[in-house]
Motif scaffolding. Sequence first.
Motif, PDB file in Angstrom:
ATOM      1  N   LEU A  88     -65.697 -74.685   7.891  1.00  0.00           N
ATOM      2  CA  LEU A  88     -66.913 -74.829   7.427  1.00  0.00           C
ATOM      3  C   LEU A  88     -67.913 -73.405   7.926  1.00  0.00           C
ATOM      4  O   LEU A  88     -68.703 -72.963   7.337  1.00  0.00           O
ATOM      5  CB  LEU A  88     -67.701 -76.187   8.132  1.00  0.00           C
ATOM      6  CG  LEU A  88     -69.088 -76.092   7.698  1.00  0.00           C
ATOM      7  CD1 LEU A  88     -69.332 -76.405   6.171  1.00  0.00           C
ATOM      8  CD2 LEU A  88     -69.657 -77.381   8.401  1.00  0.00           C
TER       9      LEU A  88
ATOM     10  N   LEU B  87     -69.642 -71.003   5.290  1.00  0.00           N
ATOM     11  CA  LEU B  87     -71.048 -70.632   5.553  1.00  0.00           C
ATOM     12  C   LEU B  87     -71.145 -68.989   5.374  1.00  0.00           C
ATOM     13  O   LEU B  87     -72.073 -68.541   4.682  1.00  0.00           O
ATOM     14  CB  LEU B  87     -71.633 -71.061   6.669  1.00  0.00           C
ATOM     15  CG  LEU B  87     -71.840 -72.721   6.394  1.00  0.00           C
ATOM     16  CD1 LEU B  87     -72.374 -73.410   7.778  1.00  0.00           C
ATOM     17  CD2 LEU B  87     -72.943 -73.022   5.407  1.00  0.00           C
ATOM     18  N   TRP B  88     -70.382 -68.465   6.147  1.00  0.00           N
ATOM     19  CA  TRP B  88     -70.560 -67.043   6.277  1.00  0.00           C
ATOM     20  C   TRP B  88     -70.125 -66.284   4.941  1.00  0.00           C
ATOM     21  O   TRP B  88     -70.456 -65.227   4.653  1.00  0.00           O
ATOM     22  CB  TRP B  88     -69.666 -66.375   7.595  1.00  0.00           C
ATOM     23  CG  TRP B  88     -70.300 -66.778   8.844  1.00  0.00           C
ATOM     24  CD1 TRP B  88     -71.614 -66.863   9.083  1.00  0.00           C
ATOM     25  CD2 TRP B  88     -69.693 -66.734  10.073  1.00  0.00           C
ATOM     26  NE1 TRP B  88     -71.921 -67.024  10.322  1.00  0.00           N
ATOM     27  CE2 TRP B  88     -70.722 -66.976  10.993  1.00  0.00           C
ATOM     28  CE3 TRP B  88     -68.348 -66.856  10.671  1.00  0.00           C
ATOM     29  CZ2 TRP B  88     -70.188 -67.247  12.333  1.00  0.00           C
ATOM     30  CZ3 TRP B  88     -67.935 -67.088  11.753  1.00  0.00           C
ATOM     31  CH2 TRP B  88     -68.995 -67.084  12.819  1.00  0.00           C
TER      32      TRP B  88
ATOM     33  N   SER C 275     -70.489 -67.498   1.981  1.00  0.00           N
ATOM     34  CA  SER C 275     -71.449 -67.915   1.137  1.00  0.00           C
ATOM     35  C   SER C 275     -72.752 -66.957   1.495  1.00  0.00           C
ATOM     36  O   SER C 275     -73.637 -66.680   0.490  1.00  0.00           O
ATOM     37  CB  SER C 275     -72.024 -69.152   1.321  1.00  0.00           C
ATOM     38  OG  SER C 275     -72.944 -69.477   2.304  1.00  0.00           O
TER      39      SER C 275
ATOM     40  N   TYR D 165     -81.927 -70.167   3.464  1.00  0.00           N
ATOM     41  CA  TYR D 165     -80.916 -70.303   3.341  1.00  0.00           C
ATOM     42  C   TYR D 165     -79.939 -69.568   4.405  1.00  0.00           C
ATOM     43  O   TYR D 165     -78.922 -70.176   5.088  1.00  0.00           O
ATOM     44  CB  TYR D 165     -80.314 -70.479   2.139  1.00  0.00           C
ATOM     45  CG  TYR D 165     -78.698 -70.661   2.039  1.00  0.00           C
ATOM     46  CD1 TYR D 165     -78.162 -72.135   2.356  1.00  0.00           C
ATOM     47  CD2 TYR D 165     -77.930 -69.665   1.716  1.00  0.00           C
ATOM     48  CE1 TYR D 165     -76.873 -72.229   2.193  1.00  0.00           C
ATOM     49  CE2 TYR D 165     -76.452 -70.081   1.660  1.00  0.00           C
ATOM     50  CZ  TYR D 165     -76.065 -71.243   1.870  1.00  0.00           C
ATOM     51  OH  TYR D 165     -74.568 -71.474   1.855  1.00  0.00           O
TER      52      TYR D 165
ATOM     53  N   LEU E 186     -77.585 -70.698   7.232  1.00  0.00           N
ATOM     54  CA  LEU E 186     -76.166 -70.634   7.406  1.00  0.00           C
ATOM     55  C   LEU E 186     -75.558 -69.963   8.668  1.00  0.00           C
ATOM     56  O   LEU E 186     -74.609 -70.060   9.334  1.00  0.00           O
ATOM     57  CB  LEU E 186     -75.616 -70.137   6.043  1.00  0.00           C
ATOM     58  CG  LEU E 186     -75.899 -68.345   5.947  1.00  0.00           C
ATOM     59  CD1 LEU E 186     -74.748 -67.678   6.601  1.00  0.00           C
ATOM     60  CD2 LEU E 186     -75.568 -68.205   4.363  1.00  0.00           C
TER      61      LEU E 186
ATOM     62  N   GLY F 285     -73.461 -71.521  11.244  1.00  0.00           N
ATOM     63  CA  GLY F 285     -72.319 -70.946  11.386  1.00  0.00           C
ATOM     64  C   GLY F 285     -71.803 -70.452  12.818  1.00  0.00           C
ATOM     65  O   GLY F 285     -70.765 -70.765  13.381  1.00  0.00           O
TER      66      GLY F 285
END
Length: 302
Positions: free
Chosen positions: A19, A23-24, A26, A234, A238, A242
């Motif tokens: 996860l 996130l990173w 994205s 966002y 994240l 993260g």
Amino acid sequence: MTAERFFTHPLGIMISAVLATFLWGSAFPFIKLSYKLLDIQSNEIGEQILFAGYRFFLASMLIYLFFYLVKKDMRFKRRTFQPILKIGFFQTFLQYVLFYVGLSLSTGIQGSIIAGTTSFFQMLLAHFMYTDDQMNRRKIIGLIAGFSGVIVVNLTKGDFQLDIGFGEILLLLAMFSGGLGNILAKEGAKKMEIPYLTSYQMLIGSLGLLVIGILQVGFFPFSFHLTSFFILLYLALLSAAGFILWNNVMKYNQVGKVSIYLFLVPVFGVFLSALILGEELHLFVLLGLVLVTSGIWIINRK
């Protein structure tokens, strides 16, 4: 279930690490979108560093506010200043200054491949710092598999030429700084709560980024609108989520056991860029994912 039990369970490690790296990963397409919306060019390093300062400052404030509202003691403690300063310097400030400058002086494909070397540096540092976390044949094979996956994923970005210049050296130093910052965070987590550590290290690192950016281009050179603001929000979220997940994973596990997961970041980055930005998705991405997953399995199998 306690935090330690969750983050040391094989399934908990996998969920948290995947996860965090998702996130990173994205962040890549959303940073590209931000640069397009705010008209930040690839050679405008001052604007890029300032934008990173906004992102990490906001992330630190979001962590602080959330855990303050759930009654965590988030008051700054003077005895933690020195370790927090070191972690913030390496994990946030120095890593991203070197990264943005290095990327502007490097080709896209080489930059993307070098950005996957954090795992190697973390495992190398752990080899010298922890007697129970030495490099061995299995870890070396896993690293080779994982790094091969990163190279394969990036083969579609252009012609790769092995040309190590000043930009590539800066990127390698950035990845070393990030790896060292993660190790320092692991040590700091022995004496500090993860939310406290993550919030304050990001705050210190972001202030350094903001100072450099402001000196270069002023405090607010951007024209934000609703879309660009929510993308920034966002990116901050994240980063906050993260780093909290990853710092917990690092706190409770051997560095050599979990560092291999970082190879997933560029794989997720390429996949999500194709999904969000409409960039072409090649079968190389799936092959890269197989190689990285193989590396994770090799290192973590009983």
